[in-house]
Design a protein around this motif. Sequence first.
Motif, PDB file in Angstrom:
ATOM      1  N   GLU A 159       0.851  -1.712  -0.161  1.00 21.60           N
ATOM      2  CA  GLU A 159      -0.012  -0.071   0.001  1.00 21.60           C
ATOM      3  C   GLU A 159       0.718   1.518  -0.523  1.00 21.60           C
ATOM      4  OE1 GLU A 159      -2.874   0.821  -0.270  1.00 21.60           O
ATOM      5  OE2 GLU A 159      -3.023   2.626   0.117  1.00 21.60           O
ATOM      6  N   ALA A 160       2.075   1.331   0.449  1.00 24.47           N
ATOM      7  CA  ALA A 160       3.133   2.279   0.818  1.00 24.47           C
ATOM      8  C   ALA A 160       3.343   2.469  -0.042  1.00 24.47           C
ATOM      9  CB  ALA A 160       4.123   1.972   1.516  1.00 24.47           C
ATOM     10  N   MET A 161       3.189   1.405  -1.496  1.00 27.04           N
ATOM     11  CA  MET A 161       4.448   1.951  -2.754  1.00 27.04           C
ATOM     12  C   MET A 161       3.061   2.360  -3.382  1.00 27.04           C
ATOM     13  SD  MET A 161       6.302  -2.172  -3.038  1.00 27.04           S
ATOM     14  CE  MET A 161       7.284  -1.046  -4.595  1.00 27.04           C
ATOM     15  N   ARG A 162       1.886   1.711  -3.347  1.00 21.62           N
ATOM     16  CA  ARG A 162       0.937   2.221  -4.371  1.00 21.62           C
ATOM     17  C   ARG A 162       0.571   3.323  -3.707  1.00 21.62           C
ATOM     18  NH1 ARG A 162      -3.818   3.625  -4.646  1.00 21.62           N
ATOM     19  NH2 ARG A 162      -4.472   3.077  -1.932  1.00 21.62           N
ATOM     20  N   ARG A 163       0.602   3.860  -3.124  1.00 24.06           N
ATOM     21  CA  ARG A 163       0.900   5.712  -2.629  1.00 24.06           C
ATOM     22  C   ARG A 163       2.095   6.155  -2.790  1.00 24.06           C
ATOM     23  NH1 ARG A 163      -1.487   6.038   3.706  1.00 24.06           N
ATOM     24  NH2 ARG A 163      -3.360   4.499   2.902  1.00 24.06           N
ATOM     25  N   MET A 164       3.231   6.321  -3.316  1.00 22.11           N
ATOM     26  CA  MET A 164       4.481   7.043  -3.463  1.00 22.11           C
ATOM     27  C   MET A 164       4.253   6.897  -4.974  1.00 22.11           C
ATOM     28  SD  MET A 164       5.555   8.272  -0.393  1.00 22.11           S
ATOM     29  CE  MET A 164       3.516   8.569  -0.160  1.00 22.11           C
ATOM     30  N   GLY A 165       4.118   5.513  -5.691  1.00 20.63           N
ATOM     31  CA  GLY A 165       4.544   5.412  -6.705  1.00 20.63           C
ATOM     32  C   GLY A 165       5.882   4.726  -6.550  1.00 20.63           C
ATOM     33  N   PRO A 166       7.014   4.933  -8.201  1.00 20.28           N
ATOM     34  CA  PRO A 166       7.446   4.312  -8.348  1.00 20.28           C
ATOM     35  C   PRO A 166       9.397   5.127  -7.748  1.00 20.28           C
ATOM     36  CG  PRO A 166       7.361   4.872 -10.446  1.00 20.28           C
ATOM     37  CD  PRO A 166       5.406   4.963  -9.540  1.00 20.28           C
ATOM     38  N   LEU A 167       9.572   4.837  -7.464  1.00 20.53           N
ATOM     39  CA  LEU A 167      10.821   4.842  -6.235  1.00 20.53           C
ATOM     40  C   LEU A 167      11.919   5.030  -7.190  1.00 20.53           C
ATOM     41  CD1 LEU A 167       9.857   5.282  -2.920  1.00 20.53           C
ATOM     42  CD2 LEU A 167       9.513   7.618  -4.289  1.00 20.53           C
ATOM     43  N   THR A 168      13.423   5.546  -7.007  1.00 21.91           N
ATOM     44  CA  THR A 168      14.117   5.089  -7.880  1.00 21.91           C
ATOM     45  C   THR A 168      15.917   5.738  -6.222  1.00 21.91           C
ATOM     46  OG1 THR A 168      15.292   7.113  -9.015  1.00 21.91           O
ATOM     47  CG2 THR A 168      13.739   5.295 -10.178  1.00 21.91           C
ATOM     48  N   TRP A 169      16.750   4.921  -6.004  1.00 19.83           N
ATOM     49  CA  TRP A 169      17.714   5.160  -5.711  1.00 19.83           C
ATOM     50  C   TRP A 169      19.148   5.216  -5.817  1.00 19.83           C
ATOM     51  CZ3 TRP A 169      20.844   1.880  -3.467  1.00 19.83           C
ATOM     52  CH2 TRP A 169      20.635   0.624  -3.357  1.00 19.83           C
ATOM     53  N   THR A 170      19.916   5.788  -5.894  1.00 20.61           N
ATOM     54  CA  THR A 170      21.269   5.996  -6.401  1.00 20.61           C
ATOM     55  C   THR A 170      22.106   5.178  -5.220  1.00 20.61           C
ATOM     56  OG1 THR A 170      20.983   7.437  -7.855  1.00 20.61           O
ATOM     57  CG2 THR A 170      23.417   7.077  -7.670  1.00 20.61           C
ATOM     58  N   ASP A 171      22.554   4.383  -5.902  1.00 18.25           N
ATOM     59  CA  ASP A 171      23.943   3.525  -5.274  1.00 18.25           C
ATOM     60  C   ASP A 171      25.388   3.686  -6.011  1.00 18.25           C
ATOM     61  OD1 ASP A 171      25.414   0.875  -3.446  1.00 18.25           O
ATOM     62  OD2 ASP A 171      26.373   1.150  -5.706  1.00 18.25           O
ATOM     63  N   ALA A 172      26.267   4.335  -5.235  1.00 17.15           N
ATOM     64  CA  ALA A 172      27.498   5.056  -5.589  1.00 17.15           C
ATOM     65  C   ALA A 172      28.231   4.309  -6.478  1.00 17.15           C
ATOM     66  CB  ALA A 172      28.363   6.283  -4.771  1.00 17.15           C
ATOM     67  N   LEU A 173      28.217   2.691  -6.580  1.00 15.45           N
ATOM     68  CA  LEU A 173      29.209   1.573  -7.415  1.00 15.45           C
ATOM     69  C   LEU A 173      27.908   1.080  -8.774  1.00 15.45           C
ATOM     70  CD1 LEU A 173      30.681  -0.094  -4.868  1.00 15.45           C
ATOM     71  CD2 LEU A 173      31.967   1.286  -5.845  1.00 15.45           C
ATOM     72  N   ARG A 174      27.058   0.999  -8.070  1.00 15.85           N
ATOM     73  CA  ARG A 174      26.175   0.688  -9.263  1.00 15.85           C
ATOM     74  C   ARG A 174      24.792   0.890  -9.998  1.00 15.85           C
ATOM     75  NH1 ARG A 174      27.364  -1.430  -4.500  1.00 15.85           N
ATOM     76  NH2 ARG A 174      28.290  -3.813  -4.965  1.00 15.85           N
ATOM     77  N   GLY A 175      24.375   2.322  -9.186  1.00  7.03           N
ATOM     78  CA  GLY A 175      24.520   3.251 -10.677  1.00  7.03           C
ATOM     79  C   GLY A 175      23.074   3.551  -9.716  1.00  7.03           C
ATOM     80  N   GLU A 176      21.611   3.995 -11.282  1.00  8.57           N
ATOM     81  CA  GLU A 176      20.442   4.389  -9.958  1.00  8.57           C
ATOM     82  C   GLU A 176      19.517   2.573 -10.170  1.00  8.57           C
ATOM     83  OE1 GLU A 176      17.713   7.394 -11.680  1.00  8.57           O
ATOM     84  OE2 GLU A 176      16.872   5.870 -13.447  1.00  8.57           O
ATOM     85  N   GLN A 177      18.680   2.558  -9.126  1.00 13.54           N
ATOM     86  CA  GLN A 177      18.155   1.537  -8.354  1.00 13.54           C
ATOM     87  C   GLN A 177      17.002   1.273  -8.435  1.00 13.54           C
ATOM     88  OE1 GLN A 177      20.068  -1.686  -7.799  1.00 13.54           O
ATOM     89  NE2 GLN A 177      21.438  -0.434  -8.655  1.00 13.54           N
ATOM     90  N   ALA A 178      16.222   0.464  -9.089  1.00 16.96           N
ATOM     91  CA  ALA A 178      14.552   1.233  -8.510  1.00 16.96           C
ATOM     92  C   ALA A 178      14.100   0.554  -7.490  1.00 16.96           C
ATOM     93  CB  ALA A 178      13.508   0.101  -9.569  1.00 16.96           C
ATOM     94  N   ALA A 179      12.966   1.292  -6.630  1.00 22.60           N
ATOM     95  CA  ALA A 179      13.218   0.267  -5.394  1.00 22.60           C
ATOM     96  C   ALA A 179      11.996  -0.523  -5.257  1.00 22.60           C
ATOM     97  CB  ALA A 179      12.822   1.920  -4.081  1.00 22.60           C
ATOM     98  N   ARG A 180      13.240  -1.477  -4.503  1.00 24.56           N
ATOM     99  CA  ARG A 180      11.739  -2.858  -4.417  1.00 24.56           C
ATOM    100  C   ARG A 180      11.795  -2.865  -2.713  1.00 24.56           C
ATOM    101  NH1 ARG A 180      11.476  -6.306  -8.239  1.00 24.56           N
ATOM    102  NH2 ARG A 180       9.700  -7.355  -6.795  1.00 24.56           N
ATOM    103  N   PRO A 181      11.012  -1.891  -2.100  1.00 24.41           N
ATOM    104  CA  PRO A 181      11.323  -2.843  -0.359  1.00 24.41           C
ATOM    105  C   PRO A 181      10.196  -3.967  -0.376  1.00 24.41           C
ATOM    106  CG  PRO A 181       9.898  -0.341  -1.298  1.00 24.41           C
ATOM    107  CD  PRO A 181      10.775  -0.789  -2.830  1.00 24.41           C
TER     108      PRO A 181
END
Length: 302
Positions: A159-181
């Motif tokens: 439900e939290a993901m539904r409300r927040m919509g797609p999120l991304t974050w950046t790992d300095a070594l691996r680049g942009e990540q799609a958040a998969r909580p």
Amino acid sequence: MRQPRYRLRIPSLASYGSAVTVTRFAPSPNGPLHLGHAFSAIVAHDLAKERGGRFLLRIEDIDGARSRPELADAFRADLAWLGLEWEEVPPQSARLASYEAAARQLRETGLLYPCRCTRAEIASAASAKGPDGPVYPGTCRGACIAAGEPAAWRLDVAEAMRRMGPLTWTDALRGEQAARPDLAGDVVLVRKDADTPASYHLAATLDDAADGVTLVTRGLDLFAASHVHRLLQALLGLPVPVWHHHPLLIGADGAKLAKRRGSPSLTDRRAAGEDGRALADALRAHRFPAGISLAAGLDVGP
Ligand SMILES: [Zn+2]
């Protein structure tokens, strides 16, 4: 000061709202520090200092019965012995009010629900295995639980993901990540025991924001936790740092160096007269004691 050998891809500083790189080392005083901790502290220290930034020490001392506050003094002596310079920020035990306020804020959104399942119940009911063991199958989501009895509070992640919509974050070594909580399931944010109100996920996320950490530096074993923390930042309106998950030191058996595996503690090495600065330089150059190496990937067990 030597650069770490692995390459960094740190996005422009403006993208996370600060001109200064702020990293932290956040040990729990549950046992003495060992080489793995030293490596982690040095990576965080050097990433900050190479950029003219700040390196923080935060004692994560809300692990209830396992916490031994007297160890914090040994930690400080160990870090000084390694030649590191830091600023100390308040320990978690001084921040309980901020955890309670955030838990209240999240409860008001209706995204938390109480759970009284035991570890054994979760293990027998779980069908999926997540990064931290069996994924909680959501048994208590939507269930009616009598008020008053102690319960852990879990986040309804879907439900939290539904409300927040797609999120991304950046790992300095691996680049942009799609958040998969969702991979971790409905994590506990408020623990059952009243002495330690916040789980690691909630406390660390709030602390990093309060301390102005811009580059969350920690071991690759916490990579999956960063998906959860990104969601919490969105829910709580917190700034989003960049993450740097460094490889873990492993022993000859392939398992990560842990407090219980008998690797000599930094305090023991210090007491034996070893040169801490020389040890730090060896770790920077990836010259490890016999039987110890850097793990290649995410799968470090058991
Ligand atoms: Zn439950």
